[in-house]
Scaffold this active site. Structure first.
Site, PDB file in Angstrom:
ATOM      1  N   GLY A   1       5.672  34.352 -12.920  1.00 50.93           N
ATOM      2  CA  GLY A   1       4.854  34.988 -11.696  1.00 50.93           C
ATOM      3  C   GLY A   1       5.919  35.299 -10.648  1.00 50.93           C
TER       4      GLY A   1
ATOM      5  CG  ASP B   1      -2.668  31.058 -10.311  1.00 47.03           C
ATOM      6  OD1 ASP B   1      -2.182  31.813  -9.945  1.00 47.03           O
ATOM      7  OD2 ASP B   1      -2.579  30.637 -11.640  1.00 47.03           O
TER       8      ASP B   1
ATOM      9  CD  GLU C   1       3.284  29.471 -16.034  1.00 44.18           C
ATOM     10  OE1 GLU C   1       3.794  30.297 -15.557  1.00 44.18           O
ATOM     11  OE2 GLU C   1       2.074  29.238 -16.041  1.00 44.18           O
TER      12      GLU C   1
ATOM     13  CE  LYS D   1      -0.704  31.917  -4.924  1.00 43.39           C
ATOM     14  NZ  LYS D   1       0.650  32.094  -5.845  1.00 43.39           N
TER      15      LYS D   1
HETATM   16  C1  5RP Z   1       1.539  32.320 -14.494  1.00 39.76           C
HETATM   17  C2  5RP Z   1       1.497  31.359 -13.196  1.00 39.76           C
HETATM   18  C3  5RP Z   1       2.063  31.727 -11.954  1.00 39.76           C
HETATM   19  O1  5RP Z   1       2.841  30.591 -11.654  1.00 39.76           O
HETATM   20  C4  5RP Z   1       1.013  31.662 -10.867  1.00 39.76           C
HETATM   21  O2  5RP Z   1       0.153  32.799 -11.416  1.00 39.76           O
HETATM   22  C5  5RP Z   1       1.329  32.113  -9.503  1.00 39.76           C
HETATM   23  O3  5RP Z   1       1.948  33.245  -9.472  1.00 39.76           O
HETATM   24  P1  5RP Z   1       2.622  33.976  -8.207  1.00 39.76           P
HETATM   25  O4  5RP Z   1       3.689  33.298  -7.891  1.00 39.76           O
HETATM   26  O5  5RP Z   1       2.685  35.352  -8.582  1.00 39.76           O
HETATM   27  O6  5RP Z   1       1.496  33.950  -7.127  1.00 39.76           O
HETATM   28  O7  5RP Z   1       0.692  30.208 -13.415  1.00 39.76           O
HETATM   29  O8  5RP Z   1       0.936  31.936 -15.573  1.00 39.76           O
END
Ligand code: 5RP
Length: 249
Positions: A36, A94, A113, A131
């Site tokens: 991400g 997220d 992950e 978040k």
């Molecule tokens: C990917 C993830 C990411 O860590 C999550 O979507 C957060 O993304 P970002 O840092 O772009 O906001 O779980 O699978």
């Protein structure tokens, strides 16, 4: 409780949180690299630190995209093997609540992950202030699903109240998005998940779901930037300024 910054600048907050996470890294560590945009800032900052100091680490990435970024950044990579444990994994999220229960998988990398989070002694989340939530569920919960099982998984998730949507590619092709394992991704609109542990148990019992995006009891701490302020959150504790946080590694 952290509330999102009114004039939120998510990108700047992500960059700040990712940079602050460098304080957790020690020479000789084996580090898991998340996926991400926030994790990408961390990968870039780690690469820079390796180039500019005598810091020596090895790493494994949670997605092909992060692996490519790590290679570009000059971070030495190790392949998965038996017995491999990570001193530290740094990853985005997220959603995260006060107990550091997480929703992850917005970028589709939830399986790798969770594998690395589980193989790590310390999972550090890096995030912008948007978040942090009081209750999980507004962000659609991602699932990785074996293609053959898709119709039955959609039925089972709908019966749980999750309003499942098969994720499509970001282009206009309407083609289904695929994970790095070539599986489908399904986003479940629960809107509110008051009992994440209970929902996780239900999802684990549905054949064809390879992994779900609820990460429960896995994160030790989160570095969250809110405007120019950077805070460390730990499960059930008051936030602490990152600069004064004593790192237990
Ligand atoms: C990917 C993830 C990411 O860590 C999550 O979507 C957060 O993304 P970002 O840092 O772009 O906001 O779980 O699978």
């Amino acid at each position: 409780m952290i509330t999102p910054q009114q004039t939120a600048q998510p990108e700047q907050e992500k960059r700040l949180a990712a940079r602050a996470a460098l304080r957790w890294v020690r020479s000789g560590m084996l580090v898991g690299l998340g996926s991400g945009s926030t994790a990408a800032f961390f990968i870039a900052a780690l690469g820079e630190s390796i180039r500019q100091s005598d810091l020596q680490v090895q790493a494994t990435a949670t997605s092909l995209a992060s692996e490519a970024l790590a290679q570009q950044a000059g971070i030495p990579l190790v392949e998965p093997r038996r017995g491999l444990r990570f001193d530290l994994t740094v990853d985005g999220a997220d959603e995260l609540d006060a107990q550091l229960r997480l929703v992850k998988g917005g970028g589709g990398a939830l399986l790798r992950e969770k594998v690395l989070a589980t193989a790590s002694d310390y999972l550090l989340i890096v995030a912008d202030s948007s978040k942090v939530v009081t209750q999980l569920g507004r962000f659609p919960l991602p699932l990785e699903v074996v293609p053959f099982a898709l119709p039955w998984v959609l039925d089972a998730v709908a019966a749980l109240g999750g309003a499942p949507v098969l994720r499509s590619m970001k282009n206009d092709s309407m083609e289904a998005a695929r994970s790095d394992q070539n599986n489908f991704l399904v986003d479940c609109h629960f809107e509110a998940v008051p009992e994440p542990e209970r929902l996780a148990l239900h999802l684990q019992g549905i054949p064809g779901i390879v992994e779900h995006g609820l990460f429960l009891g896995l994160a030790q701490a989160a570095v969250v930037a809110r405007g120019a302020e950077v805070l460390v959150l730990q499960p059930g504790k008051e936030p602490v300024a990152a600069a004064s946080f004593s790192i237990p590694l």
